[in-house]
Design an enzyme around this catalytic site. Sequence first.
Site, PDB file in Angstrom:
ATOM      1  N   GLY A 248       0.808  -1.222   0.000  1.00  0.00           N
ATOM      2  CA  GLY A 248       0.000   0.000   0.000  1.00  0.00           C
ATOM      3  C   GLY A 248       0.835   1.264   0.000  1.00  0.00           C
TER       4      GLY A 248
ATOM      5  NE  ARG B   5      -2.464  -4.206  -1.436  1.00  0.00           N
ATOM      6  CZ  ARG B   5      -2.112  -3.624  -0.284  1.00  0.00           C
ATOM      7  NH1 ARG B   5      -1.374  -4.267   0.588  1.00  0.00           N
ATOM      8  NH2 ARG B   5      -2.486  -2.394  -0.012  1.00  0.00           N
TER       9      ARG B   5
ATOM     10  CG  ASP C 167       3.365  -9.610   5.163  1.00  0.00           C
ATOM     11  OD1 ASP C 167       3.818 -10.067   6.240  1.00  0.00           O
ATOM     12  OD2 ASP C 167       2.174  -9.705   4.829  1.00  0.00           O
TER      13      ASP C 167
ATOM     14  CE  LYS D 272       4.542   0.113   2.453  1.00  0.00           C
ATOM     15  NZ  LYS D 272       3.695  -0.682   1.584  1.00  0.00           N
ATOM     16  CB  THR D 273       3.420   0.340   6.820  1.00  0.00           C
ATOM     17  OG1 THR D 273       2.038   0.299   7.155  1.00  0.00           O
ATOM     18  CG2 THR D 273       4.205   0.116   8.088  1.00  0.00           C
TER      19      THR D 273
ATOM     20  CG  ASP E 260      -1.361   0.011   8.536  1.00  0.00           C
ATOM     21  OD1 ASP E 260      -2.039   0.984   8.147  1.00  0.00           O
ATOM     22  OD2 ASP E 260      -1.548  -1.140   8.130  1.00  0.00           O
TER      23      ASP E 260
END
Lengths: 553, 553
Positions: B82, B146, B177, B203-204, B206
């Site tokens: 994402g 993905r 992941d 990266k994220t 979240d």
Amino acid sequence: MEKLSPLQIERLKYQPKLPSSLSKGINSLEMSEGSATQSVRDQEQIQNLFKNTYGKPVVTFKNTSSSNLSEVRNVGVILSGGQAPGGHNVIAGLYDALKSANSANKLYGFLGGPSGIIEGKYVEFTDEFMDAYRNTGGFDIIGSGRTKLETEEQFKSSLEVCKKLNLSAVVIIGGDDSNTNAALLAEWFVQNNTGIQVIGCPKTIDGDLKNDQIEISFGFDTATKTYAELIGNIQRDANSAKKYWHFVKIMGRSASHVALEAALQTQPNITLISEEVEEKKMSLESIISYMCDIIVRRSNAGKNFGIAIVPEGLIEFIPEMKSMISNLNDVMANMEKEGVAVSFEAVESRLEASNAKVYSSLPTLIKSQLLADRDPHGNVQVSKIETEKLLIEMISAKLNEMKSEGSFSGKFNAQSHFFGYEGRCAFPSNFDADYCYSLGYNAFALINFGLTGYLSSVRNLTQPACEWIAGGIPLTMMMNMEKRHGEMKPVIQKALVKLEGPVFKQLEQNREEWAMNDRYLFPGAIQYFGPSCVCDVTTCTLQLERAKALASV
Amino acid sequence: MEKLSPLQIERLKYQPKLPSSLSKGINSLEMSEGSATQSVRDQEQIQNLFKNTYGKPVVTFKNTSSSNLSEVRNVGVILSGGQAPGGHNVIAGLYDALKSANSANKLYGFLGGPSGIIEGKYVEFTDEFMDAYRNTGGFDIIGSGRTKLETEEQFKSSLEVCKKLNLSAVVIIGGDDSNTNAALLAEWFVQNNTGIQVIGCPKTIDGDLKNDQIEISFGFDTATKTYAELIGNIQRDANSAKKYWHFVKIMGRSASHVALEAALQTQPNITLISEEVEEKKMSLESIISYMCDIIVRRSNAGKNFGIAIVPEGLIEFIPEMKSMISNLNDVMANMEKEGVAVSFEAVESRLEASNAKVYSSLPTLIKSQLLADRDPHGNVQVSKIETEKLLIEMISAKLNEMKSEGSFSGKFNAQSHFFGYEGRCAFPSNFDADYCYSLGYNAFALINFGLTGYLSSVRNLTQPACEWIAGGIPLTMMMNMEKRHGEMKPVIQKALVKLEGPVFKQLEQNREEWAMNDRYLFPGAIQYFGPSCVCDVTTCTLQLERAKALASV
């Protein structure tokens, strides 16, 4: 000390810009008057209703070297209707003008909207109180409300409160309806020899309070920039992930100005404009076909993603939906009277055949929403209908059909969004901060020259603030007679998007290019500091309209 | 020339800051090594799976006066998963480092995520291409995807492509992941004597890729600030209109870091944290009770409005819902196999009694959504369940009950919002712009020193950028064994919100005060220019965690 965000702290220090005509202060102004004015339509009726305030001239302020002494004046201010960024700055401008004219002047804020003046709920502004709200969003300083100021009884109660506070004038900050009420109150105050003046200020993010005299209402600039920020971010996401169509519904109860402006700032693949749908008598089916055509063509070009902008009021501009909803309102009212249980079948059996057909063609979610949420008058709350999901469902169904016929082989996955509350209370952009402060400052100038029934007017807005033109417009000049709740009433004309205007033309000329070739613009977050080309530029709408107005002079 | 927004044009010119250790350039670095490292758990198994890349030291860079000449290196880069604001800047930092080391070096971007390296789809970066994306949001520069890089076959295809491009190294920009995959690929490349290095970048949005070595993943700063802007604006609206409760669901698939940070930045009345719900085994009913209690108490104080923040993943952390959803996935799979038509009744009759009871207690909308949207594995797409509406409906029902019992006499009108896509592709904040550029620049430093299986690491992030510490962390150091799709696999540990951590404590200590006394903060739009106290401050999460980490040293 209350905790504040870093931006809050910094914005409190911002000194809004004023037109140079106002910058020497309230006591160094001279006013020039134009010739007598007329209402936009129904002149005889409007004049009859506004015997004392009709036909006044447009006025303009210039500064002068001579300094007038100003008598002591107390003023009350009301925030009316939905929030728009900059309301606090109108009050700040009014307060600063009032205090600079005479430090003995007082400003009272009526609490919770027009009901505050009726019920005598108010607060007196002080430096400290005012300073905590400068250049901030929201209407929380004194609250707002939707009470209509229109009955004799309300006017009388208001007068009592004004007398108690020894007010010279009331400033009403509101949209077209609130300013219509301001005109009625102004007329009533003159008629009853109260000596109390009423001045309006043009507020609404919807952008539909504008005309030859009012270039734009405040809040439109900030709200559209906030929505454009979000649309741009979503476009970048769509263009990165390349797997979703995003359907974005944009607030704006009736007119599509906000959706149109947001589209010009971001250049999405599809933009629906309610006024076009109505004028071209587009059916829901033809809208779906139009959208599917672009979705399929993009898919054929390998692009199973995109952005569609949908104006909040769309559904009521689709002729067959408008007819069905009107029929449905009656049916529901009758069912309630008769105590009949509401169900899809019961409703369908009572609707006229053509309307029943439209109703039954809708997705279940929308059929439920049409029955669920009613306003206090028993009418469908159109703003709560998820038009963006209606379109997604119907497009999905059509594309699935096309798939089984072999005329579509792509993918269609959609996400829906609705933006409205996100933008109504943003920190006002520099434009709105300056414009609002000027409107408020100018409102006191109008009061000081003894005017009533005027709208505070600041024009020439695409030029730097120092070149803005300050003055006043008689409220009656913008009025006509319209049917409201079955009665003909004097109202300020609402401005809808004009299909022959330069703003819609800009969309029309570019939309095929934007549909297929991703010309996404990413406006980003509103900037308050930094380069003027980023921080001080106003909307495309205003720039295009002003350019056209200037060209036609 | 393509049309760009004013902010786009200005942001292209921004020069991101680097740690002073990197600022003299790639050829003036020296590297210091720590001692051998261990994985966080399951050391033996992880070591066994990563025979060649396990146990390496943490490394740190310092600049040196001596200048090393650098051999020619081609590097490939992949954006995985994402979107997160700043991805383009990681690539820009990598590109600038690589070109400054040796102008003959080349950077290739694999298109559409990890599938690009498998299928050999790529683009070569040039100055012009790179310059068009500096300091912009999105992953549209080369796209993302993905695809999981984990099979022998995929590794072999990737190797062929790397050989063809004569690559020395691959940089994978991704979440937990993707970085697990980076570790696997690194190990495979060593094992097969390819000489090709692999470096990851954290990266994220979240915020769940963090640990003792990684202070924060990039994108969290910008995304949370964007959501906080919107929440703040809505709070101001709620506090002005005083008639709506706004329920805001915030993206973050599993952990509640994003919701928690957004709450600390805005101080809303209610904040739900999934990890707390799970740890305290809160039922849906107890959550509704908790929220109703605050709504009723506020109503008793005359406040029929407020803001509630709901993390996207909530539903799966409620024990009874988790159990029901898991049961439902099996039931639905069986029904599909058997060709049985899906209906509420059919599903309820097949669920275990306790799960059937939970299912049947849900509002119709949610029952439908649980049956409607399934992912490719046939599982409920929890992200598509409108948890915010579930809560509103259940709270409404409970308050109506209370009303009829006489224990509630207020009003409850709610609006729902979901923010996610709005923040993933915003223009990176100055913090993310600087951090990402540094991560990319530093990634090339790791390559240049011949390392593989490392995560690019920039630490000391609450200090000015010049004091940031650049280096590398062995990916295996952050790993443990977890069950995935029924098999034990080596994975990087996901960081959930710790209830004993300083960030949650901050919420816990203040939430009663925020519930009743409106302590709303209004962060406003992200600022890129202007005062450093507005433009360069990072998240509350990072500040609280760093303060605690430093205090415990």
